[in-house]
Design an enzyme around this catalytic site. Sequence first.
Site, PDB file in Angstrom:
ATOM      1  N   SER A  91       0.857  -1.185   0.000  1.00 26.72           N
ATOM      2  CA  SER A  91       0.000   0.000   0.000  1.00 26.72           C
ATOM      3  C   SER A  91       0.892   1.234   0.000  1.00 26.72           C
ATOM      4  CB  SER A  91      -0.889   0.001   1.251  1.00 26.72           C
ATOM      5  OG  SER A  91      -1.531   1.253   1.426  1.00 26.72           O
ATOM      6  N   TYR A 103      -2.863  -1.638  10.301  1.00 29.71           N
ATOM      7  CA  TYR A 103      -2.844  -1.916   8.864  1.00 29.71           C
ATOM      8  C   TYR A 103      -1.567  -1.355   8.240  1.00 29.71           C
ATOM      9  CZ  TYR A 103      -4.259  -1.904   3.951  1.00 29.71           C
ATOM     10  OH  TYR A 103      -4.303  -2.103   2.593  1.00 29.71           O
TER      11      TYR A 103
END
Length: 240
Positions: free
Chosen positions: A135, A148
Amino acid sequence: MRIAGKKVLLTGGSAGIGREIARQLRAKGAQVAITGRDKARLDAMRDEGFEAIEADLSNAHGVDALIADLGTREIDILINNAGQGVDHDFRVSLPDPDAVDACIYANLDAPIRLITALVPMLGRRPEAAIVNVTSGLAIAPRAGSPVYCATKAGLRSYTMALRAQLADTNILVVEALPPVVDTQMTARLNGNKMPPQECAAQIVDAIESDSPEANVGQVKLLRWVYSLSPALARRMMLRF
């Protein structure tokens, strides 16, 4: 890398970015097997002609069961796309430690465990690839998603070290860094979101062009800011 004829294992392939990667790889002639947890979505992918394997990758038992199911099958490309978010914001409520553990396992432990199991076989293929989907948040975290972000940063570091280890082998190691993409995971987020089809196209292009890193969409800008000033990039992202 030539996609046509390649045998692909794609985790988290029943929805979102993964589903679009599966469709685009198959359109280029690959044989794609996907994993997922939602029975209805898996059935929908089977209706499209994909092999769909039910697998819960948020714990060791689920990952080991998947590895056992794969047996000695030949795979040319492993795409670690499966992932999950978790609420972890003390400004809102006390986080659930069990949910945190599941997130860490799915996003970091599971890809490492799958890679460990499959590298010997991948090394015997004429050409092979490992694609880890991290990400843009692996570069600079946002305040609202610390767990996360940590898992994606961990997988980014692992991928960079793995690439160095496998540099003299036939295995291409690719990291794909998406921005905010319009998926179920981001449904609660406001703002601009990249369509999953476009995100998938850029990831598939990176595989075809043997690119070690796919900075997708606005992540290119984040990488540029980070190259100028890591502190500025962090300050920008921590506002969210």
